[in-house]
Every structure is written in structure tokens, then in C-alpha cells.
Design a protein around this motif. Structure first.
Motif, PDB file in Angstrom:
ATOM      1  N   SER A 696      37.836  50.099  23.016  1.00  0.00           N
ATOM      2  CA  SER A 696      38.515  49.125  23.238  1.00  0.00           C
ATOM      3  C   SER A 696      39.732  49.586  24.045  1.00  0.00           C
ATOM      4  N   LYS A 697      40.408  50.538  23.654  1.00  0.00           N
ATOM      5  CA  LYS A 697      41.646  51.063  24.441  1.00  0.00           C
ATOM      6  C   LYS A 697      41.090  51.614  26.111  1.00  0.00           C
ATOM      7  N   LEU A 698      39.901  52.251  26.108  1.00  0.00           N
ATOM      8  CA  LEU A 698      39.470  52.798  27.283  1.00  0.00           C
ATOM      9  C   LEU A 698      39.231  51.441  28.224  1.00  0.00           C
ATOM     10  N   VAL A 699      38.394  50.549  27.478  1.00  0.00           N
ATOM     11  CA  VAL A 699      38.139  49.463  28.155  1.00  0.00           C
ATOM     12  C   VAL A 699      38.986  48.915  28.759  1.00  0.00           C
ATOM     13  N   ALA A 700      40.070  48.708  28.152  1.00  0.00           N
ATOM     14  CA  ALA A 700      41.261  47.794  28.320  1.00  0.00           C
ATOM     15  C   ALA A 700      41.904  48.216  29.682  1.00  0.00           C
ATOM     16  N   GLU A 701      41.967  49.554  30.060  1.00  0.00           N
ATOM     17  CA  GLU A 701      42.661  50.277  31.224  1.00  0.00           C
ATOM     18  C   GLU A 701      41.515  50.087  32.236  1.00  0.00           C
ATOM     19  N   ALA A 702      40.366  50.441  31.843  1.00  0.00           N
ATOM     20  CA  ALA A 702      39.183  50.408  33.058  1.00  0.00           C
ATOM     21  C   ALA A 702      39.254  48.814  33.649  1.00  0.00           C
ATOM     22  N   SER A 703      39.255  47.968  32.722  1.00  0.00           N
ATOM     23  CA  SER A 703      39.344  46.572  32.986  1.00  0.00           C
ATOM     24  C   SER A 703      40.536  46.012  34.069  1.00  0.00           C
ATOM     25  N   GLN A 704      41.868  46.819  33.729  1.00  0.00           N
ATOM     26  CA  GLN A 704      42.751  46.545  34.468  1.00  0.00           C
ATOM     27  C   GLN A 704      42.638  47.014  35.858  1.00  0.00           C
ATOM     28  N   LYS A 705      42.000  48.124  36.065  1.00  0.00           N
ATOM     29  CA  LYS A 705      41.825  48.841  37.352  1.00  0.00           C
ATOM     30  C   LYS A 705      40.589  47.970  38.254  1.00  0.00           C
ATOM     31  N   VAL A 706      39.811  47.500  37.364  1.00  0.00           N
ATOM     32  CA  VAL A 706      38.623  46.633  38.073  1.00  0.00           C
ATOM     33  C   VAL A 706      39.175  45.353  38.445  1.00  0.00           C
ATOM     34  N   THR A 707      40.062  44.771  37.877  1.00  0.00           N
ATOM     35  CA  THR A 707      40.974  43.592  38.077  1.00  0.00           C
ATOM     36  C   THR A 707      41.622  43.660  39.347  1.00  0.00           C
ATOM     37  N   GLN A 708      42.442  44.698  39.478  1.00  0.00           N
ATOM     38  CA  GLN A 708      43.055  45.117  40.511  1.00  0.00           C
ATOM     39  C   GLN A 708      42.514  45.091  41.795  1.00  0.00           C
ATOM     40  N   GLY A 709      41.266  45.784  41.758  1.00  0.00           N
ATOM     41  CA  GLY A 709      40.229  45.992  42.685  1.00  0.00           C
ATOM     42  C   GLY A 709      39.875  44.779  43.102  1.00  0.00           C
ATOM     43  N   ASN A 710      39.570  44.103  42.260  1.00  0.00           N
ATOM     44  CA  ASN A 710      38.689  42.834  42.703  1.00  0.00           C
ATOM     45  C   ASN A 710      39.724  41.736  43.399  1.00  0.00           C
ATOM     46  N   LEU A 711      41.209  41.929  42.928  1.00  0.00           N
ATOM     47  CA  LEU A 711      42.031  41.124  43.421  1.00  0.00           C
ATOM     48  C   LEU A 711      42.141  41.367  44.903  1.00  0.00           C
ATOM     49  N   GLN A 712      42.313  43.001  45.365  1.00  0.00           N
ATOM     50  CA  GLN A 712      42.544  43.121  46.490  1.00  0.00           C
ATOM     51  C   GLN A 712      41.398  42.845  47.462  1.00  0.00           C
ATOM     52  N   GLU A 713      40.128  42.893  46.830  1.00  0.00           N
ATOM     53  CA  GLU A 713      38.997  42.340  47.829  1.00  0.00           C
ATOM     54  C   GLU A 713      39.132  40.826  47.747  1.00  0.00           C
ATOM     55  N   ALA A 714      39.469  40.074  46.827  1.00  0.00           N
ATOM     56  CA  ALA A 714      39.738  38.755  47.029  1.00  0.00           C
ATOM     57  C   ALA A 714      40.652  38.389  48.123  1.00  0.00           C
ATOM     58  N   GLN A 715      41.685  39.170  48.186  1.00  0.00           N
ATOM     59  CA  GLN A 715      42.630  38.797  49.247  1.00  0.00           C
ATOM     60  C   GLN A 715      42.301  39.276  50.571  1.00  0.00           C
ATOM     61  N   GLN A 716      41.290  40.058  50.604  1.00  0.00           N
ATOM     62  CA  GLN A 716      40.891  40.513  52.203  1.00  0.00           C
ATOM     63  C   GLN A 716      39.949  39.533  52.392  1.00  0.00           C
ATOM     64  N   ALA A 717      39.096  39.181  51.281  1.00  0.00           N
ATOM     65  CA  ALA A 717      38.006  37.963  51.765  1.00  0.00           C
ATOM     66  C   ALA A 717      38.733  36.735  52.049  1.00  0.00           C
ATOM     67  N   GLU A 718      39.718  36.417  51.172  1.00  0.00           N
ATOM     68  CA  GLU A 718      40.622  35.113  51.707  1.00  0.00           C
ATOM     69  C   GLU A 718      41.012  35.206  52.980  1.00  0.00           C
ATOM     70  N   ALA A 719      41.643  36.234  53.412  1.00  0.00           N
ATOM     71  CA  ALA A 719      42.130  36.479  54.839  1.00  0.00           C
ATOM     72  C   ALA A 719      41.021  36.354  55.784  1.00  0.00           C
ATOM     73  N   GLN A 720      39.753  36.866  55.458  1.00  0.00           N
ATOM     74  CA  GLN A 720      38.743  37.009  56.435  1.00  0.00           C
ATOM     75  C   GLN A 720      38.121  35.532  56.413  1.00  0.00           C
ATOM     76  N   ARG A 721      38.380  34.882  55.439  1.00  0.00           N
ATOM     77  CA  ARG A 721      37.664  33.399  55.197  1.00  0.00           C
ATOM     78  C   ARG A 721      38.706  32.425  56.119  1.00  0.00           C
ATOM     79  N   GLN A 722      39.943  32.880  55.911  1.00  0.00           N
ATOM     80  CA  GLN A 722      40.682  32.045  56.791  1.00  0.00           C
ATOM     81  C   GLN A 722      40.579  32.332  58.187  1.00  0.00           C
ATOM     82  N   ALA A 723      40.563  33.462  58.557  1.00  0.00           N
ATOM     83  CA  ALA A 723      40.184  33.923  60.018  1.00  0.00           C
ATOM     84  C   ALA A 723      38.914  33.099  60.393  1.00  0.00           C
TER      85      ALA A 723
END
Length: 830
Positions: A696-723
Motif C-alpha cells: 500500500s505504501k509503494l502503491v501510494a507513491e506510485a499513484s501520486q506520480k501517475v496522477t501528476q503525469g496524467n495531470l500534465q497530459e490533461a493540461q497539454q490535451a486541454e491546451a491542444q483542445r482549446q487550440a
């Protein structure tokens, strides 16, 4: 001590000749059974015939020990065992007597009664017979369906290899029981008919050396005699199977080597009261001089044979001793434990089926339960029939002198006979005995007795018409369960007993059958390895439901609950089991379960979803590609238009959304594993507490990294979508136009400034030119005035001045033209 030998010269050619001679030497094995053994004193004994091998080495574990014992020991053993058998059979004589009396209540034989008058009713009430027949039909349908009585259960961890092994085991056993062991169904049907009567029945599972296959023989309770005080087969000190075999059957087993090769005298009859009753009910009669069957006693007992067969601790060991009862001849003695079993536990070859648990070893049957009620019902039924007979054809008294022609025969309908009456009316000469009509109270009592008997025997019908059609399924199920309570218990005991029988049969297949299957299979498979115990064999019957109607009600209740919370249920599995309960064939092909769905490419999955076929995501698939393909199909306008016209549009959309969600979940798991660098445990496998805590400890850290990466991808996708948004593009074009207009305005202003500068310069030049022109014009005017003011006397000088004035005027005109051209050029620039 070394022994030296002088070296001798040798000829290579001579050596080659010797090798050629040796190559021509042929070795022939005369007797492969010949054995050479070294004795304790160092000598060697060679047995060229193989006859004394067993004497030198001793018998192996499966040998017939009677071959190695002298006749006196065998005679003493047989006498003791026969005496114990007679004692065991005598201890249950009351049970046998009650069973014989109960068989009369079946009414299988028409009884010609002579009391209270000849031709009185001999009818039997079918209460007992109905209970037996219904139980036999119901139990046979549950235990032995047309597809076979065996299903499998995997022991331990589930794997693809084990699953395929279980399918082979299930197929093999069903094939044997339905195709090869042709007597199995008949033996089972006969057992299920006698079981409810006697309360006990037995199945003997063994390897048949004559047919070279497993066998399962029905052994009725009267042929299975146990020691007094026994409670079950596992702890029973001694039990005996009484068999009837013809002389030819005994000879076949002797030739096969299963029985000892001894000559048996002519058998003497050994009849029991139960056998006589069977013959009476079947309409048969035993002819003693034609009955050449031997009574064979197969005794399973713990014995101390003494000598080399004794246990070091002095314990009695389990043996199977076969004896010809009439001659007291021992035919075989065999060890009854496995050779690798150091504890030498007794092997069980019999399975005890019980209808109801009894007070002792034998079970309780319907004869004991409702025998008295069946006898009372038969008595009352006979009274009612006899009362009706007497009421319809009454007897009476007549005057002595009265004569009726043909008075020895009854009157036929419409017949009139002559009567000689000595005097008076006929009714004065005849008096009828006042017989009563059949009693209504007696008939009601009969109904009560039959109802009680059916209730105890669990054969009462559930009147569907009396039940409320609007009642909940649970209420109906409760009523059915109440009426089938006793039968459900019996069915559960049958299921457990048959489970033990199938396990014994699987063990016989493992120990005695060849490794090769009798039919062609895909791949190379070993039957002995398949029946290694990793796969458990169980009956197809359901111990929790005694009838199909009861199971259907149970599944209907489950379906009603599933409608309230469908997310909690495996609807496919529930519907498939419902089809199987209804007896519909190919339920596996009709409804596909998730575990049976094969991997597909994303396009094929889209096609399956549109056709409303089940699909499943697998962990190793490219989930991003699948999600993109599914999303593209879900947004395709043509597909949306076609789906919108379908009545199953909502179901198709829900299936597509659910499948996409499944891929999303697996993609998230893959991302977590990628961040961790290792694979996560199987989601279906249980996790120990410490492993789950650390994970559970290891997965919690990995999930944070995954969430941050997904947020960055979401922001890029949003910018591209708006464009790519049309409104944004319009706004961007408007800004671009405004920028262009501003730039143009700035350029125009700059051009205007330059033009103004040019105009200023041009105006300066023109002004200068005008000044010059005005100066010249003024000079001309001055000259003209001077000319007019000259003296007439000075005309010559005046003419010269005039000419000068004209030239100046011409020059002024040229200057004016140049000024006009400059102004026109200036206006053209503006």
C-alpha cells in the motif's frame, strides 16, 4: 595383493579374426522367467523354470496369500470366519423379519382372499409403493442425468493446466459410466428402488479382471452382513459380502489367477427368508436341483495370520478373505492396504447409502417409517370395498319352501326368473340382511392416514392451483421447502454417498487402468497422471435442492434480487445456471461467461458490442489503442445514427462504456506497475497482511506520480483542445486581422508623413518659382510702363522695349505652365 601377469605378444590379424567369430555368436533367451539369486551362505540358486521364485523371494503385496499357506491353516481360518458370519447374520434376524413383512405391503402380488368370504377384496393401498417409485424416479433423475453423473472440482490453485485436466477427468469418467460400464445405470436404478424400502444399500467399487475395467456392483442390504455393534464401514471390525456365483464364474476367476486353483465340490443350497420373499413377489420358485450357484463369502476383517504375515506389534491387519461357504474352501487371501502405506490402513471398497440414519448400522427405510400406516390404509381400503360390495349385492334369508329356478347363479341385468312361492307374497318369503353403506367416517380416516403417510414419505403433491399466483417467489419457495424437507435431507445423504463412490472409482482408474486413453485426444495425455488426485470428482446433483421445481424457484428468487442491484451479481453466470437447471442443452454456447471469452482486436470488439456479444479486456493488451478505437467508434456519426434507430441503443452504449472503463482500469494498473518497476500481485489472489501493508505504501507513491503525469497530459490535451476549438480559431483570426489593420494603419501613417514631407518640399519649390515668376511679371509691368512713358521721339527705343516685354511675357507663360504641371503632378500623388 597385486597379481601380475606376463605380457604376451599378439597378432593384430588374429585379434580381428577372433572379433569376427564373436560377432557371429547368437544368444537365445530360453526362459525369461529364469532367476539367479545369491543365498546367505554365498551360494547361487538358479531357477530355470520360475516356479520357485515366489518361494525364494516371498509373495508380493498383491499376491494371493492362500497360495503360500498350508491347507490346515486355511481350514481353521475358514471355519472361524464362517462361524463369525453366521453369528453376525443371526444378530440381525429381527431386522430381516421386519423387512420381509414390509415387502408384503408393496402389493406386487395379487392376493386371493378366502376370508371373511371367498373373493373378498385383496387390494393394497399404494402408499408405500408410491413413495418408493417416486423416490426412485426423482433420485435417478438427480444422480444420473443423460450427460453423465460426474463433474469435477479443482483442488488448490486454479490454473489453465488444471482446468484442462479437470475436463479430461470429467469426460473420461462420464464416458466410462455411460458407455463402458453398461451395467452401472441398471445397478443404480435397482439400488434406488430397494434403498427406500430397507433403508440401506451398498455399492462395491472394484477392478474387474475379467472385463479389464472398473466395476460398481449394487449390493443389497440382505447380502451385506456386518459384525454386531458396528456403526460405520471405516471402524467396522468385520463385514461380509455374500455373493452368488455359478461354477463357470468361479472357474473364470481361477483361470485368471484371482482365486486359488482348487477343485470345489457341488454347491449346497443356502436360501434366506428374504430371497424366498423376493421369489414369491416376482412369481418365481427356486428349483434346488438346478441351482448350481456357489455361495461365496467375501470377508473383510482384521486378522492376525501369524508367521511371516504377522505384524511386529502384534496388531491385526486388514485382509480380504474369500471363502466357498458350502465346502469351507478358502479361495483367496489378499492384503487390504496399499503397499506404500506404512500405517496399513484399511482400504474401503464399499459405499453405504442410507435413506435415513437408523439406531444402528443399517438405515431406516419407508417400511419402518410408514409401514404401519400403509398396513392400516390397506385394511381400511379393503373394508370400504367390501362394504360397497355387500351393499350392492346384499345377502339374506329366504323361506324354506321357496324355489327359484337357477338359484345357483346370480341374476343378470334385465333377467326375470320363475319363483315357486308356497303362499303369500314374495317379499314375505325373502329377508335381506341390513348391510350398511361404506362409512363416510371410515373414508375420512383413510384420507387422514394417507395424508400423514405421504407427508412423512415426502410424496405429497403441491397443489399449484391452491397457491396465490401473486405471491412472492420467496413465499412459494418456503412452502415447497417445507413440504420437501425430509426429501432434501435424503438427497443430501445420497449426494455425499455418491461422492465417496466416485472417488473410489477414480482411485481404481488411477491404480489399474492403462495410461493411454481409449479414444483419440488432442495432444498426448496420460490417464494415470490425470487421475493424480489434484482434481476432485463430485456428483452433478445438487445437495441443496431435491427437485427441479425447487431449484427453479431458487434461481427465480436470485434473479429478482439481481434486478434490485445488478452491479453485485454475475448476470451471465446466473442466467446460464438457470438454463442448465431447465435442462436446456448447449447453455455454454448460448451464454458466454467472462472466463470463456477469447481475446479480440479492438475492431472485432466493437463489432461484438454492436452485436450485443460479450467482450472482455485482458491485462496484456494495448489498452490505449483499444480505448482510442472504442472512443472513435462511439463518436462516429454514422454508427451513432444507426444505433439511435435500434431498440437496444441504451444497452449497446452501456456495454461500450463498461468495456472502455475496463480498459481504463487495466491501463491504470499498468501505469502503477510501470512506476513501481515490478508487477502487482494477482488481483484474485489473497494477500497476507504484511505484504498488503507494505504494498500500500509503494502503491501510494506510485499513484501520486501517475496522477501528476496524467495531470500534465490533461493540461497539454486541454491546451491542444482549446487550440483546435472553432471559437478560439475565430478569435485568433479576428486578432490577426486587427493586428494586420493596425500594421496597415501604421504603414499608412508613415506613408502620409512621407507624403506630407514631399508636399512640403514641393510647395517650397513652387513658392520659390512663384516668387521668381512674380518678380519677372513685375519687371515686365515696369518695362511696359516705361515703354508707354517713352517719348514718341524715342519710338525706336520703345519698340525695342516692347519686344523685350513680349519676350518676358513668353517666358512668364512658360513659367506658369510649369507651375500648373507641378501642381497637377502634386495632385496626382495625393
Amino acid at each position: 595383493m597385486a597379481i601380475t601377469k606376463p605380457m604376451e605378444p599378439f597378432d593384430p590379424d588374429q585379434m580381428q579374426d577372433d572379433e569376427d567369430k564373436e560377432a557371429d555368436l547368437e544368444i537365445e533367451i530360453v526362459n525369461p522367467d529364469a532367476v539367479s539369486m545369491e543365498t546367505d551362505d554365498g551360494s547361487i540358486v538358479i531357477d530355470f523354470t520360475g516356479d520357485i521364485t515366489d518361494e525364494l523371494l516371498g509373495p508380493d503385496h498383491e499376491s494371493n496369500l492362500a497360495e503360500f499357506m498350508d491347507d490346515q491353516e486355511l481350514q481353521i481360518l475358514s471355519s472361524e470366519l464362517i462361524e463369525e458370519f453366521e453369528s453376525d447374520r443371526e444378530s440381525r434376524k429381527d431386522w430381516a423379519r421386519a423387512y420381509v413383512k414390509g415387502l408384503d405391503l408393496l402389493g406386487l402380488k395379487i392376493e386371493e382372499r378366502q376370508q371373511p368370504w371367498a373373493g373378498a377384496s385383496g387390494v393394497f393401498h399404494p402408499l408405500l409403493t408410491e413413495s418408493v417409485v417416486r423416490f426412485q424416479a426423482q433420485a435417478m433423475g438427480e444422480l444420473f442425468p443423460a450427460s453423465g453423473p460426474v463433474r469435477t472440482k479443482i483442488m488448490g490453485k486454479l490454473s489453465t493446466e488444471k482446468y484442462k485436466q479437470s475436463q479430461r477427468v470429467e469426460t473420461e469418467m462420464n464416458y466410462l459410466l455411460t458407455e463402458e460400464m453398461v451395467e452401472y445405470r441398471e445397478e443404480t436404478e435397482q439400488m434406488l428402488f430397494k434403498l427406500p424400502l430397507a433403508g440401506s444399500a451398498f455399492k462395491k467399487v472394484y477392478y474387474d479382471p475379467i472385463n479389464e475395467r472398473p466395476a460398481a456392483m449394487f449390493v443389497p442390504a440382505e447380502d451385506f452382513v456386518v459384525a454386531y455393534g458396528s456403526s460405520d464401514l471405516g471402524t467396522c471390525e468385520r463385514y461380509t459380502h455374500v455373493m452368488k456365483k455359478t461354477s463357470n464364474e468361479v472357474l473364470e476367476l481361477q483361470v485368471n489367477g484371482f482365486y486359488r486353483d482348487v477343485e470345489l465340490p457341488e454347491p449346497s443350497p443356502d436360501r434366506t427368508d428374504i430371497e424366498d420373499k423376493y421369489d414369491e413377489l416376482d412369481g418365481e420358485s427356486a428349483v434346488m436341483e438346478d441351482d448350481d450357484r456357489h455361495t461365496i463369502l467375501e470377508v473383510h476383517a482384521n486378522l492376525d495370520l501369524g508367521g511371516e504375515h504377522s505384524d511386529p506389534d502384534g496388531l491385526a491387519l486388514p485382509y480380504v478373505v474369500t471363502i466357498d461357504k458350502s465346502s469351507s474352501t478358502v479361495l483367496s487371501i489378499r492384503r487390504n492396504w496399499y503397499s506404500e502405506d506404512e500405517k496399513k490402513k484399511k482400504r474401503l471398497h464399499f459405499v453405504h447409502y442410507k435413506y435415513l440414519p437408523g439406531l444402528g448400522f443399517y438405515g431406516t427405510g419407508l417400511i419402518h417409517l410408514i409401514g404401519g400406516l400403509a398396513k392400516s390404509a390397506t385394511s381400511i381400503l379393503r373394508q370400504l370395498v367390501d362394504a360397497g360390495t355387500l351393499s350392492n349385492l346384499p345377502a339374506g334369508l329366504k323361506a324354506r319352501g321357496m324355489r327359484i329356478k337357477g338359484d345357483d347363479s346370480p341374476l343378470m341385468p334385465g333377467e326375470f326368473r320363475d319363483v315357486d312361492v308356497p303362499g303369500g307374497a314374495i317379499r314375505d318369503a325373502i329377508t335381506f340382511i341390513p348391510y350398511k353403506e361404506p362409512s363416510g367416517v371410515l373414508y375420512q380416516l383413510l384420507g387422514n392416514i394417507v395424508e400423514e403417510g405421504r407427508r412423512i414419505g415426502s410424496v405429497a403433491d403441491i397443489q399449484v392451483g391452491d397457491m396465490n399466483a401473486q405471491a412472492p417467489v420467496g413465499t412459494t419457495l418456503a412452502l415447497m421447502e417445507r413440504s420437501m424437507k425430509v426429501m432434501s435431507g435424503v438427497q443430501s445423504r445420497m449426494h455425499a454417498a455418491m461422492k465417496r463412490e466416485l472417488r473410489l472409482l477414480a482411485k481404481v482408474i488411477h491404480d489399474y487402468m492403462p495410461a493411454e486413453y481409449a479414444y483419440e485426444m488432442e495432444g498426448e495425455h496420460n490417464r494415470t497422471e490425470d487421475f493424480d488426485g489434484r482434481v476432485d470428482v463430485i456428483p452433478v446433483s445438487d445437495p441443496n435442492a431435491a427437485t427441479m421445481a425447487q431449484r427453479i424457484m431458487q434461481y427465480q428468487s436470485a434473479l429478482q434480487l439481481a434486478q434490485q442491484a445488478p452491479q453485485l451479481y454475475d448476470m451471465g453466470k446466473l442466467h446460464r445456471q438457470m438454463l442448465e437447471v431447465l435442462g436446456i442443452q448447449d447453455a455454454d454456447d448460448i451464454i458466454k461467461l467472462p472466463d470463456e471469452i477469447k481475446p479480440k482486436d479492438p475492431v472485432t470488439e466493437n463489432m461484438s458490442i454492436l452485436k450485443q456479444e460479450p467482450v472482455k479486456a485482458f491485462a496484456y493488451q494495448d489498452h490505449k489503442a483499444h480505448i482510442q478505437t472504442h472512443m472513435a467508434a462511439a463518436q462516429d456519426p454514422k454508427i451513432l445514427e444507426m444505433i439511435g434507430q435500434s431498440p437496444f441503443a441504451s444497452a449497446i452504449q452501456a456495454a461500450m462504456s463498461s468495456h472502455i472503463t475496463e480498459h481504463v482500469a487495466m491501463e491504470y494498473r499498468s501505469q502503477i506497475q510501470l512506476k513501481l518497476g515490478v508487477e502487482l500481485p494477482d488481483p484474485d489472489a489473497p494477500l497476507p497482511e504484511d505484504v498488503e501493508f507494505e504494498l500500500s505504501k509503494l502503491v501510494a507513491e506510485a499513484s501520486q506520480k501517475v496522477t501528476q503525469g496524467n495531470l500534465q497530459e490533461a493540461q497539454q490535451a486541454e491546451a491542444q483542445r482549446q487550440a483546435e476549438d472553432p471559437l478560439t480559431q475565430i478569435q485568433q483570426r479576428e486578432l490577426s486581422i486587427k493586428e494586420q489593420e493596425l500594421q496597415h494603419k501604421m504603414e499608412m501613417d508613415q506613408a502620409k508623413l512621407e507624403l506630407d514631407k514631399m508636399k512640403a518640399e514641393t510647395n517650397s519649390d513652387i513658392q520659390e518659382m512663384r516668387i521668381k515668376s512674380e518678380d519677372k511679371r513685375a519687371g515686365a509691368q515696369v518695362g511696359a510702363r516705361l515703354a508707354t512713358e517713352l517719348d514718341k521721339s524715342q519710338r525706336t527705343e520703345k519698340l525695342a522695349g516692347a519686344r523685350l516685354g513680349l519676350e518676358i511675357a513668353k517666358e512668364l507663360n512658360l513659367d506658369d505652365r510649369e507651375i500648373l504641371k507641378a501642381e497637377e503632378k502634386k495632385n496626382g500623388r495625393d
